[in-house]
Design a protein around this motif. Structure first.
Motif, PDB file in Angstrom:
ATOM      1  N   LEU A  31       5.810   1.026   5.463  1.00  0.00           N
ATOM      2  CA  LEU A  31       7.190   1.496   5.402  1.00  0.00           C
ATOM      3  C   LEU A  31       7.979   0.976   6.593  1.00  0.00           C
ATOM      4  O   LEU A  31       9.137   0.577   6.469  1.00  0.00           O
ATOM      5  CB  LEU A  31       7.245   3.033   5.395  1.00  0.00           C
ATOM      6  CG  LEU A  31       6.562   3.749   4.233  1.00  0.00           C
ATOM      7  CD1 LEU A  31       6.729   5.258   4.371  1.00  0.00           C
ATOM      8  CD2 LEU A  31       7.121   3.285   2.903  1.00  0.00           C
ATOM      9  N   THR A  86      -6.972   3.681  -3.339  1.00  0.00           N
ATOM     10  CA  THR A  86      -7.526   2.383  -3.726  1.00  0.00           C
ATOM     11  C   THR A  86      -8.425   1.872  -2.603  1.00  0.00           C
ATOM     12  O   THR A  86      -8.482   2.468  -1.532  1.00  0.00           O
ATOM     13  CB  THR A  86      -6.412   1.350  -3.982  1.00  0.00           C
ATOM     14  OG1 THR A  86      -5.692   1.167  -2.761  1.00  0.00           O
ATOM     15  CG2 THR A  86      -5.475   1.818  -5.065  1.00  0.00           C
ATOM     16  N   GLY A 139      -2.715  11.066   6.081  1.00  0.00           N
ATOM     17  CA  GLY A 139      -1.343  11.293   6.518  1.00  0.00           C
ATOM     18  C   GLY A 139      -0.463  10.066   6.429  1.00  0.00           C
ATOM     19  O   GLY A 139       0.746  10.168   6.298  1.00  0.00           O
ATOM     20  N   GLU A 140      -1.079   8.877   6.490  1.00  0.00           N
ATOM     21  CA  GLU A 140      -0.290   7.653   6.475  1.00  0.00           C
ATOM     22  C   GLU A 140       0.407   7.430   5.141  1.00  0.00           C
ATOM     23  O   GLU A 140       1.330   6.628   5.046  1.00  0.00           O
ATOM     24  CB  GLU A 140      -1.195   6.445   6.761  1.00  0.00           C
ATOM     25  CG  GLU A 140      -1.654   6.373   8.187  1.00  0.00           C
ATOM     26  CD  GLU A 140      -2.342   5.058   8.473  1.00  0.00           C
ATOM     27  OE1 GLU A 140      -1.697   4.012   8.367  1.00  0.00           O
ATOM     28  OE2 GLU A 140      -3.547   5.076   8.777  1.00  0.00           O
ATOM     29  N   TYR A 141      -0.052   8.156   4.104  1.00  0.00           N
ATOM     30  CA  TYR A 141       0.495   7.931   2.763  1.00  0.00           C
ATOM     31  C   TYR A 141       1.419   9.037   2.315  1.00  0.00           C
ATOM     32  O   TYR A 141       1.744   9.129   1.143  1.00  0.00           O
ATOM     33  CB  TYR A 141      -0.663   7.751   1.779  1.00  0.00           C
ATOM     34  CG  TYR A 141      -1.387   6.488   2.079  1.00  0.00           C
ATOM     35  CD1 TYR A 141      -0.911   5.276   1.596  1.00  0.00           C
ATOM     36  CD2 TYR A 141      -2.500   6.470   2.916  1.00  0.00           C
ATOM     37  CE1 TYR A 141      -1.529   4.100   1.915  1.00  0.00           C
ATOM     38  CE2 TYR A 141      -3.125   5.301   3.250  1.00  0.00           C
ATOM     39  CZ  TYR A 141      -2.636   4.115   2.742  1.00  0.00           C
ATOM     40  OH  TYR A 141      -3.239   2.938   3.069  1.00  0.00           O
ATOM     41  N   LEU A 176       0.815  -1.206   0.000  1.00  0.00           N
ATOM     42  CA  LEU A 176       0.000   0.000   0.000  1.00  0.00           C
ATOM     43  C   LEU A 176       0.852   1.261   0.000  1.00  0.00           C
ATOM     44  O   LEU A 176       0.425   2.295  -0.488  1.00  0.00           O
ATOM     45  CB  LEU A 176      -0.900   0.024   1.244  1.00  0.00           C
ATOM     46  CG  LEU A 176      -2.253  -0.638   1.110  1.00  0.00           C
ATOM     47  CD1 LEU A 176      -3.008  -0.536   2.415  1.00  0.00           C
ATOM     48  CD2 LEU A 176      -3.049   0.015   0.003  1.00  0.00           C
ATOM     49  N   GLY A 177       2.049   1.185   0.556  1.00  0.00           N
ATOM     50  CA  GLY A 177       2.856   2.389   0.661  1.00  0.00           C
ATOM     51  C   GLY A 177       2.416   3.280   1.797  1.00  0.00           C
ATOM     52  O   GLY A 177       2.667   4.477   1.788  1.00  0.00           O
ATOM     53  N   CYS A 178       1.757   2.727   2.801  1.00  0.00           N
ATOM     54  CA  CYS A 178       1.342   3.518   3.949  1.00  0.00           C
ATOM     55  C   CYS A 178       2.439   3.458   5.012  1.00  0.00           C
ATOM     56  O   CYS A 178       3.399   2.702   4.904  1.00  0.00           O
ATOM     57  CB  CYS A 178       0.026   3.016   4.535  1.00  0.00           C
ATOM     58  SG  CYS A 178       0.159   1.418   5.301  1.00  0.00           S
ATOM     59  N   TYR A 179       2.272   4.265   6.055  1.00  0.00           N
ATOM     60  CA  TYR A 179       3.320   4.387   7.054  1.00  0.00           C
ATOM     61  C   TYR A 179       3.651   3.038   7.686  1.00  0.00           C
ATOM     62  O   TYR A 179       4.817   2.676   7.847  1.00  0.00           O
ATOM     63  CB  TYR A 179       2.902   5.390   8.132  1.00  0.00           C
ATOM     64  CG  TYR A 179       3.990   5.630   9.151  1.00  0.00           C
ATOM     65  CD1 TYR A 179       5.103   6.388   8.822  1.00  0.00           C
ATOM     66  CD2 TYR A 179       3.916   5.079  10.423  1.00  0.00           C
ATOM     67  CE1 TYR A 179       6.114   6.597   9.735  1.00  0.00           C
ATOM     68  CE2 TYR A 179       4.923   5.293  11.340  1.00  0.00           C
ATOM     69  CZ  TYR A 179       6.015   6.049  10.993  1.00  0.00           C
ATOM     70  OH  TYR A 179       7.020   6.241  11.899  1.00  0.00           O
ATOM     71  N   GLN A 227      -8.247   4.312   6.674  1.00  0.00           N
ATOM     72  CA  GLN A 227      -7.004   4.854   7.185  1.00  0.00           C
ATOM     73  C   GLN A 227      -6.994   6.365   6.982  1.00  0.00           C
ATOM     74  O   GLN A 227      -7.920   6.927   6.399  1.00  0.00           O
ATOM     75  CB  GLN A 227      -5.823   4.188   6.465  1.00  0.00           C
ATOM     76  CG  GLN A 227      -5.691   2.725   6.856  1.00  0.00           C
ATOM     77  CD  GLN A 227      -4.608   2.028   6.055  1.00  0.00           C
ATOM     78  OE1 GLN A 227      -4.665   1.967   4.848  1.00  0.00           O
ATOM     79  NE2 GLN A 227      -3.633   1.499   6.755  1.00  0.00           N
ATOM     80  N   MET A 283      -7.291   1.259   1.060  1.00  0.00           N
ATOM     81  CA  MET A 283      -6.895   2.374   1.916  1.00  0.00           C
ATOM     82  C   MET A 283      -8.055   2.914   2.755  1.00  0.00           C
ATOM     83  O   MET A 283      -7.841   3.743   3.633  1.00  0.00           O
ATOM     84  CB  MET A 283      -6.347   3.506   1.058  1.00  0.00           C
ATOM     85  CG  MET A 283      -5.110   3.135   0.288  1.00  0.00           C
ATOM     86  SD  MET A 283      -4.598   4.494  -0.732  1.00  0.00           S
ATOM     87  CE  MET A 283      -3.123   3.823  -1.477  1.00  0.00           C
TER      88      MET A 283
END
Lengths: 122, 92
Positions: A90, B63, B72-74, A84-87, B69, B66
């Motif tokens: 990472l 997508t 800010g997480e992205y 997803l590339g979310c925190y 959520q 997500m």
């Protein structure tokens, strides 16, 4: 010898304890299984009849995610976060704590053994 | 502790307005937002948001995974290039 949920062969121990040798079965669910199937928690695995072992096996197959399936589920969840590339993803990629813990010190479980840094001390 | 369900998800109202406008116009431009604290709602799927990270707007394509959520997480706020000492050690 009692094979439950594939590869696990715990024997000689009390039933609720032996069941925790299966990945995905902890003390709580082990106790719950014994209660459900009316097996005394003080009895040991080698005292169980074949009938009871089969009962336990079927009960676990029907109601719990264990061993390989569970490991795959966990891995899929982590992979989803990473893609997803979310925190959180990472943090998983970097092998650092995911839930906001400090990393200035500690966090050794995720980071692994401490590496010495050359020329740090005067 | 997680947020009470009866409150519903939190979204800054200007984000909703901008998303609505973008969907009506039909063009898929980057929607610049500063609200990193807003929850990603199902109606945002398919849109592209530029989420501010304190310096610039990071484009994020929303997508289905997500949903629920926060924006800010992205959009990471810190850049980390490793320690200088590590690099020196590697050169030797």
């Amino acid at each position: 010898m009692a094979r439950i949920a594939g590869v696990n062969i715990p024997t000689g121990k009390r039933v609720p304890i032996a069941l925790t040798y299966i990945t995905g079965i902890g003390h709580t669910s082990a106790k719950a299984i014994c209660e459900e199937l009316k097996i005394e928690p003080s009895r040991r695995v080698n005292e169980l009849s074949d009938q009871e072992v089969i009962q336990i096996r079927e009960h676990i197959d029907a109601n719990y995610t264990v061993e390989g399936d569970l490991r795959r589920d966990v891995q899929m969840n982590v992979k989803r976060l990473m893609d997803l590339g979310c925190y959180r993803g990472l943090r998983h990629r970097r092998n650092l704590p995911v839930r906001g813990q400090r990393t200035h010190t500690n966090a050794r479980t995720r980071k692994g053994p401490a590496k010495a840094i050359a020329g740090k001390k005067k | 502790m997680s947020r009470s369900v009866w409150k519903g998800p939190f979204v800054d109202s200007y984000v909703l307005k901008k998303a609505e406008a973008a969907r009506e116009s039909g063009r898929n431009d980057v929607i610049k937002i500063w609200s990193r604290r807003s929850t990603i709602l199902p109606q945002f799927v398919g849109l592209t948001f530029g989420v501010y990270n304190g310096q610039k707007h990071i484009p994020v394509n929303i997508t289905e995974d997500m949903i629920g959520q926060k924006f800010g997480e992205y959009s990471p706020t810190r850049t980390y290039y490793g320690h200088a000492a590590d690099k020196k050690a590697k050169r030797k």
